[in-house]
Scaffold this motif. Structure first.
Motif, PDB file in Angstrom:
ATOM      1  N   GLY A  52       0.852  -1.330  -0.002  1.00 17.18           N
ATOM      2  CA  GLY A  52       0.039   0.032   0.152  1.00 17.18           C
ATOM      3  C   GLY A  52       0.813   1.249  -0.081  1.00 17.18           C
ATOM      4  O   GLY A  52       0.453   2.306  -0.892  1.00 17.18           O
ATOM      5  N   SER A  56       2.342   4.413  -5.361  1.00 18.55           N
ATOM      6  CA  SER A  56       2.173   5.549  -5.124  1.00 18.55           C
ATOM      7  C   SER A  56       1.430   5.979  -6.510  1.00 18.55           C
ATOM      8  O   SER A  56       1.050   5.246  -7.339  1.00 18.55           O
ATOM      9  N   PHE A  60       0.035   4.244  -9.834  1.00 22.03           N
ATOM     10  CA  PHE A  60      -1.417   4.117 -10.276  1.00 22.03           C
ATOM     11  C   PHE A  60      -1.773   4.903 -11.415  1.00 22.03           C
ATOM     12  O   PHE A  60      -2.476   4.280 -12.163  1.00 22.03           O
ATOM     13  N   GLN A 182      -5.121   0.517   2.162  1.00 26.28           N
ATOM     14  CA  GLN A 182      -4.987   1.455   0.981  1.00 26.28           C
ATOM     15  C   GLN A 182      -4.612   0.340  -0.324  1.00 26.28           C
ATOM     16  O   GLN A 182      -4.940   0.592  -1.223  1.00 26.28           O
ATOM     17  N   TYR A 183      -3.696  -0.621   0.235  1.00 26.06           N
ATOM     18  CA  TYR A 183      -3.333  -1.662  -0.969  1.00 26.06           C
ATOM     19  C   TYR A 183      -4.424  -2.358  -1.550  1.00 26.06           C
ATOM     20  O   TYR A 183      -4.596  -2.328  -2.806  1.00 26.06           O
ATOM     21  N   LYS A 186      -6.578   0.156  -3.666  1.00 30.86           N
ATOM     22  CA  LYS A 186      -5.938   0.399  -4.898  1.00 30.86           C
ATOM     23  C   LYS A 186      -5.997  -0.530  -5.803  1.00 30.86           C
ATOM     24  O   LYS A 186      -6.324  -0.646  -7.045  1.00 30.86           O
ATOM     25  N   GLY A 324      -8.941   5.463  -5.768  1.00 32.23           N
ATOM     26  CA  GLY A 324      -7.882   4.883  -5.637  1.00 32.23           C
ATOM     27  C   GLY A 324      -6.562   5.660  -5.987  1.00 32.23           C
ATOM     28  O   GLY A 324      -5.422   5.693  -5.237  1.00 32.23           O
ATOM     29  N   ALA A 325      -6.748   6.645  -6.908  1.00 32.62           N
ATOM     30  CA  ALA A 325      -5.738   7.656  -7.142  1.00 32.62           C
ATOM     31  C   ALA A 325      -5.561   8.335  -5.758  1.00 32.62           C
ATOM     32  O   ALA A 325      -4.261   8.389  -4.928  1.00 32.62           O
ATOM     33  N   ALA A 327      -6.097   7.269  -2.806  1.00 29.10           N
ATOM     34  CA  ALA A 327      -5.434   6.375  -1.709  1.00 29.10           C
ATOM     35  C   ALA A 327      -4.178   6.360  -2.034  1.00 29.10           C
ATOM     36  O   ALA A 327      -3.237   6.133  -1.152  1.00 29.10           O
ATOM     37  N   ALA A 328      -3.644   6.204  -3.480  1.00 29.27           N
ATOM     38  CA  ALA A 328      -2.309   6.205  -3.749  1.00 29.27           C
ATOM     39  C   ALA A 328      -1.312   7.513  -3.088  1.00 29.27           C
ATOM     40  O   ALA A 328      -0.375   7.407  -2.517  1.00 29.27           O
ATOM     41  N   SER A 331      -1.462   7.303   0.840  1.00 28.05           N
ATOM     42  CA  SER A 331      -0.593   6.156   1.529  1.00 28.05           C
ATOM     43  C   SER A 331       0.775   6.345   1.270  1.00 28.05           C
ATOM     44  O   SER A 331       1.779   6.460   2.149  1.00 28.05           O
TER      45      SER A 331
END
Lengths: 499, 121
Positions: A52, A56, A60, A182-183, A186, A324-325, A327-328, A331
């Motif tokens: 996660g 980055s 992503f 987060q992993y 994503k 997801g972005a 989250a990247a 994290s």
């Protein structure tokens, strides 16, 4: 109208991150908790958390963007970012955990018994961390601006604030839970839309890609593709082990054996994830080739669901990838901030929870300012430069430190300064002047092919020239690094300094 | 001068009853033997690591060279997908995981052997 879904998704991710982070609040009270979660994190959590933290904005959004623009040569980027863990596994994972160090500077101090090497390593950790944070904030700004009409720096500020609050409230423990969450977020955010995209593509008659040069390696639009490919391979495979936010996670394993197994799990998780960005790049070449022409490659992952599927479903899937972005951004920035702040607090501000808080602010504000000031290059390119710096400084230090008894203080110092200095110089030149043409540009934009051999060469040659400076306790340190924990042997009494 | 009585023992018997000097102490006291033990461990682990790195370097370093020297290879297609894409965007990841799995097994075996060698009483 579609942007309202995406905005809601962003807010949801931010809220969830803060909420999960708050769980860690009651659990972390002492300094040791702040730094490494007291080493009570289970292996699956740990592997997910490493994944996660590692994936980055560059992974992503950036890979798909570069594949869209430059074609098959860019497939090496995810290959190297995953393969770096194989090199890390076989060369450093278990000995590094056994060293008992919390951070890279700790390792430098333990192995070379030198404060000068330690301080040099600290400065490099901070530089690499900032170089890595800067493009995360920049991409956050670009993504947020596509959703709401705000200035570019707002997105970076949003991410920076959430990260600061999270790090300050929970330290590493909360970060571990956040990262693990987060992993999986994503992975889902790329995997679910790609299924629908592929279905839509088949329903569309499965159009092929007309541009043959784009499909073939070494035909890309960049100068000197053979040199660039090999340099990229070197930087990514060797740079992974030198990233500050990756190594800090290894100390949360209970022993060297667990560190190896965790690395194997990480490699599997990353292998799964990295199957996806190339698909986005290829679909982007079919459905959004205009993005390549306008330099908006980084947006391809976010744009495709709306363009290919459209309607309500497209909006929802678009919201998912946007989540997801974010989250990247969150994290990776959190992990980097913890690492940079830890090193800043300990080696520059004097240690303790209070200086950790001040260090967190400094760790976030500097790259935020850089993000606003520096020109915007493709995110994966800037992150690639951070890998090149790590490969030219920490990779030789770790590999020679773990396996070669004759490494000396002077040798390590010379190698770090020359390798790290040359790579940093190339990076600053590339960012400040923009991509250059011809050989000059290729050598500066992908410096690893010459800086890594120079760094290794200088470190080895200087060590051989200064045999009197071999650390006195090297034999004991070797026992510490390599003997399995089950054995009852004397491992020396070095402990990382904690306040 | 009176006769003094002395105890006569066989040196063999004494040698047999003396407790063994454990190898972990040889390592702790950094004797020559202890150094030999440690160097053998580090060397066998390093040999294993370098083997994996060499295989990896041949595969990863060899692919661009192969594509450069035999351009026709790039245009081969597997189920309609060009060969470079099949390898770089797919097959190479399971290969990484396989290598890593094999390495972890071997490294743990080396450590187990070393522990048995050093810890036997």
């Amino acid at each position: 109208m579609s942007s309202s879904y995406e905005l809601a998704a962003v807010l949801l991710v931010v809220a969830a991150t803060v909420f999960i982070g708050a769980f860690g609040l009651r659990l972390s009270r002492t300094t040791s908790d702040f730094y490494v979660a007291s080493r009570t994190v289970s292996p699956l959590w740990n592997a997910s958390a490493i994944g996660g933290e590692y994936l980055s904005a560059a992974s992503f959004l950036g890979i798909a963007g570069l594949v869209l623009v430059h074609g098959a040569d860019m497939l090496w980027l995810p290959v190297g970012w995953a393969g770096g863990y194989l090199i890390l596994l076989v060369l450093v994972s278990a000995p590094l955990r056994r060293s008992g160090a919390y951070t890279l500077p700790d390792f430098a101090e333990a192995r070379l018994e030198s404060m000068r090497v330690r301080r040099t390593a600290s400065v490099l950790v901070i530089l690499i961390g900032w170089l890595y944070l800067m493009p995360q904030f920049q991409s956050a700004g670009l993504v947020l601006r596509t959703l709401v009409d705000v200035p570019v720096w707002m997105g970076g500020l949003l991410v920076a604030s959430v990260v600061t609050v999270n790090v300050l409230s929970g330290g590493m423990r909360s970060i571990t839970f956040v990262q693990a969450f987060q992993y999986w977020l994503k992975l889902t955010a790329l995997a679910v839309p790609v299924v629908f995209l592929l279905l839509a593509w088949r329903a569309d008659g499965a159009p092929g890609i007309a541009d043959q040069d784009w499909l073939l390696p070494l035909e890309g639009s960049r100068d000197h593709p053979v040199y660039a490919t090999y340099s990229l391979i070197l930087a990514t495979f060797l740079g992974t082990m030198g990233l500050p936010h990756v190594l800090v996670r290894f100390y949360t394993n209970p022993d060297g054996r667990a560190a190896r197994r965790t690395t194997l799990a990480v490699l599997s998780l990353l292998g799964m994830f990295y199957l996806l960005p190339a698909l986005y790049g290829a679909l982007g070449r079919i459905y959004a080739p205009d993005l390549a022409a306008t330099g908006g490659g980084d947006a391809v992952v976010l744009t495709l669901p709306g363009r290919v599927i459209g309607g309500m479903a497209g909006d929802l899937l678009g919201a998912l990838v946007t989540a997801g972005a974010f989250a990247a951004f969150l994290s990776t920035s959190s992990g980097l901030t913890v690492s940079v702040a830890g090193v800043l607090a300990q080696d520059i501000l004097g240690g303790g929870v209070r200086s950790f808080r001040l260090a967190t602010l400094i760790a976030v504000v500097v790259p935020l300012a850089l993000a606003a000031a520096a020109r915007s290059l493709p995110v994966a390119d800037v992150v690639g430069l951070a890998f090149a710096v790590a490969a030219s400084s920490f990779c030789p230090l770790l590999v020679l430190g773990v396996w070669w008894r004759r490494l000396t203080e002077t040798g390590a110092l010379a190698g770090l300064l020359v390798g790290g200095g040359l790579a940093c110089g190339a990076v600053i030149w590339t960012i400040a002047s923009g991509p250059l043409d011809g050989w000059q540009g290729a050598l500066l934009a992908e410096p690893a092919a010459w800086t890594v051999p120079i760094a290794f060469g200088v470190m080895v040659a200087t060590s051989l020239l200064t045999p009197g400076r071999i650390p006195a306790g090297v034999a004991r340190t070797m026992v510490r690094l390599h003997a399995p924990e089950a054995l009852d042997v004397d491992r020396g009494d070095w402990r990382p300094r904690r306040s | 001068m009176s006769e003094r009585r002395v105890v006569v023992t066989s040196p063999r018997t004494r040698a047999a009853t003396r407790p063994r000097y454990p190898a972990t102490r040889e390592i702790d006291e950094q004797t020559r033997l202890g150094e030999v033990y440690m160097r053998s461990l580090v060397r066998s682990q390093l040999r294993l690591s370098l083997f994996v790195c060499t295989v990896l370097a041949c595969v990863v370093g060899g692919l661009p060279a192969l594509f450069l020297l035999i351009p026709g290879l790039r245009e081969l297609r597997l189920l309609g997908v060009p060969l470079p894409w099949v390898i770089l965007a797919g097959l190479i990841y399971p290969m990484f995981v396989g290598c890593a799995w094999w390495y972890v097994r071997q490294a743990e075996r080396t450590e187990k052997d070393f522990a048995e060698l050093v810890d036997r009483r």
